[in-house]
Design an enzyme around this catalytic site. Structure first.
Site, PDB file in Angstrom:
ATOM      1  N   GLY A 151       0.833  -1.185   0.000  1.00 59.45           N
ATOM      2  CA  GLY A 151       0.000   0.000   0.000  1.00 59.45           C
ATOM      3  C   GLY A 151       0.877   1.247   0.000  1.00 59.45           C
ATOM      4  N   CYS A 152       0.311   2.375  -0.373  1.00 55.55           N
ATOM      5  CA  CYS A 152       1.110   3.599  -0.445  1.00 55.55           C
ATOM      6  C   CYS A 152       1.586   4.029   0.944  1.00 55.55           C
ATOM      7  CB  CYS A 152       0.333   4.706  -1.147  1.00 55.55           C
ATOM      8  SG  CYS A 152      -1.292   5.077  -0.453  1.00 55.55           S
ATOM      9  N   TYR A 153       0.668   4.222   1.875  1.00 56.64           N
ATOM     10  CA  TYR A 153       1.067   4.637   3.224  1.00 56.64           C
ATOM     11  C   TYR A 153       2.008   3.613   3.891  1.00 56.64           C
ATOM     12  CZ  TYR A 153      -2.801   8.073   3.025  1.00 56.64           C
ATOM     13  OH  TYR A 153      -3.651   9.094   2.691  1.00 56.64           O
ATOM     14  N   PHE A 166       7.119  10.742  -0.648  1.00 54.24           N
ATOM     15  CA  PHE A 166       7.187   9.974  -1.894  1.00 54.24           C
ATOM     16  C   PHE A 166       5.914  10.198  -2.697  1.00 54.24           C
ATOM     17  CE2 PHE A 166       5.590   7.450   1.565  1.00 54.24           C
ATOM     18  CZ  PHE A 166       4.626   6.611   1.075  1.00 54.24           C
TER      19      PHE A 166
END
Length: 309
Positions: free
Chosen positions: A116-118, A287
């Site tokens: 996942g991104c987080y 990011f």
């Protein structure tokens, strides 16, 4: 050797579109997508996934599970960009820099779950410190993060770029019931033994993430300070391609964090900030949620599985 057949299932979502853009001009693979009229047809989707070498799933969780269940060809390899398999013991977690051997594991795996991104930012900060014994596994971790609205997918892009964009909320904290689906992923892959408290938010910018984790030095191992945390991150990621650690002097000189600073990049930048004299330190990561937080990581994993890295 024939050119590998790569099938993108869900190529019209934000992540799928990004992956397709990155791969469309590649000559070392053959890209396959479904015609618009066949995208929701179970027969055509099953036919395509069983005929490919590697399937990239850019689907909601339930649809991703259905896609995997439809695979009958044992040679098919999968990269799942959904959260359906991120804590599954039979799937390899697709964060190549998470462990010195992780890239090799991804390269030889048949089932890879894209992070996942987080969690990418949170795990990048926490795991090295926990493995080194600098951060207790049961530390009461709080994670604050703000993502661009593309993190909501097509709905977010429509809300902020569509005809009703003027009514879009400039900033919103969500997940306030503290049950966000990324929490088990962060806990498992960072090495925490207790559930972290995760507070996500969306801002009125298209893409980018800033994620921060405040630490009280008095709760860490005896004698640990910002210099130890910095040195640990420096050493852990010294040979990695896509994880940058900001030099200590630059981290201490920061006055603000820009979530868009690495947009267009497939890197994540880590920082150790804060006022050590107060006994407090701030770990931070910046990011692109569509880069290292999604499509960039998926293409990196694809290249590892194809032997291109």
């Amino acid at each position: 050797m024939s050119t590998p057949l790569v099938f993108i299932d869900g190529d019209q979502g934000t992540t799928g579109l990004q992956i397709q853009q990155r791969l469309h001009s590649r000559s070392d693979l053959q890209l396959v997508t479904l015609a618009p009229e066949h995208r929701k047809d179970p027969h055509h989707r099953a036919e395509a996934i069983n005929a490919c070498d590697i399937a990239l799933l850019c689907l909601p969780d339930a649809a991703a599970r259905d896609a995997v269940a439809s695979i009958e060809n044992p040679a098919v390899r999968v990269i799942d960009a959904s959260s359906a398999h991120r804590t599954h013991p039979d799937w390899t977690y697709g964060f190549a820099e998470m462990h010195p051997q992780q890239a090799q594991r991804i390269a030889h795996s048949r089932r890879v779950s894209n992070p996942g991104c987080y969690p990418t930012g949170a795990i990048a900060l926490l795991r090295p410190l926990i493995e080194a014994g600098l951060l207790p596994r049961d530390y009461p971790v709080t994670i604050n993060a703000v993502s661009g609205y593309s993190g909501q997918g097509r709905a977010g892009v429509e809300a902020y770029e569509g005809p009703n964009a003027a009514q879009a909320t400039p900033f919103q904290v969500y997940g306030v019931q503290l049950t966000h689906k990324h929490v088990p992923e962060i806990e498992q892959h960072s090495g925490l033994s207790q559930r972290p408290l995760f507070v996500p938010a969306y801002g009125a910018f298209r893409q980018g993430i800033v994620l921060s984790i405040p630490l009280q030095l008095r709760l860490l191992a005896p004698g640990v300070d910002a210099r130890h945390l910095q040195a640990c991150l420096d050493s852990y990621y010294a040979e990695t391609r896509h994880v940058q650690v900001l030099p200590a002097a630059e981290g201490q000189a920061l006055t603000h964090l820009d979530p868009q600073a690495l947009n267009g990049s497939d890197d994540v930048r880590l920082m150790v900030c804060g006022d050590e004299h107060s006994g407090q330190v701030l770990l931070a990561a910046v990011f692109d949620n569509l880069g290292k937080g999604a499509a960039g990581a998926a293409v990196q994993n694809l290249d590892l599985m194809l032997g291109a890295l």
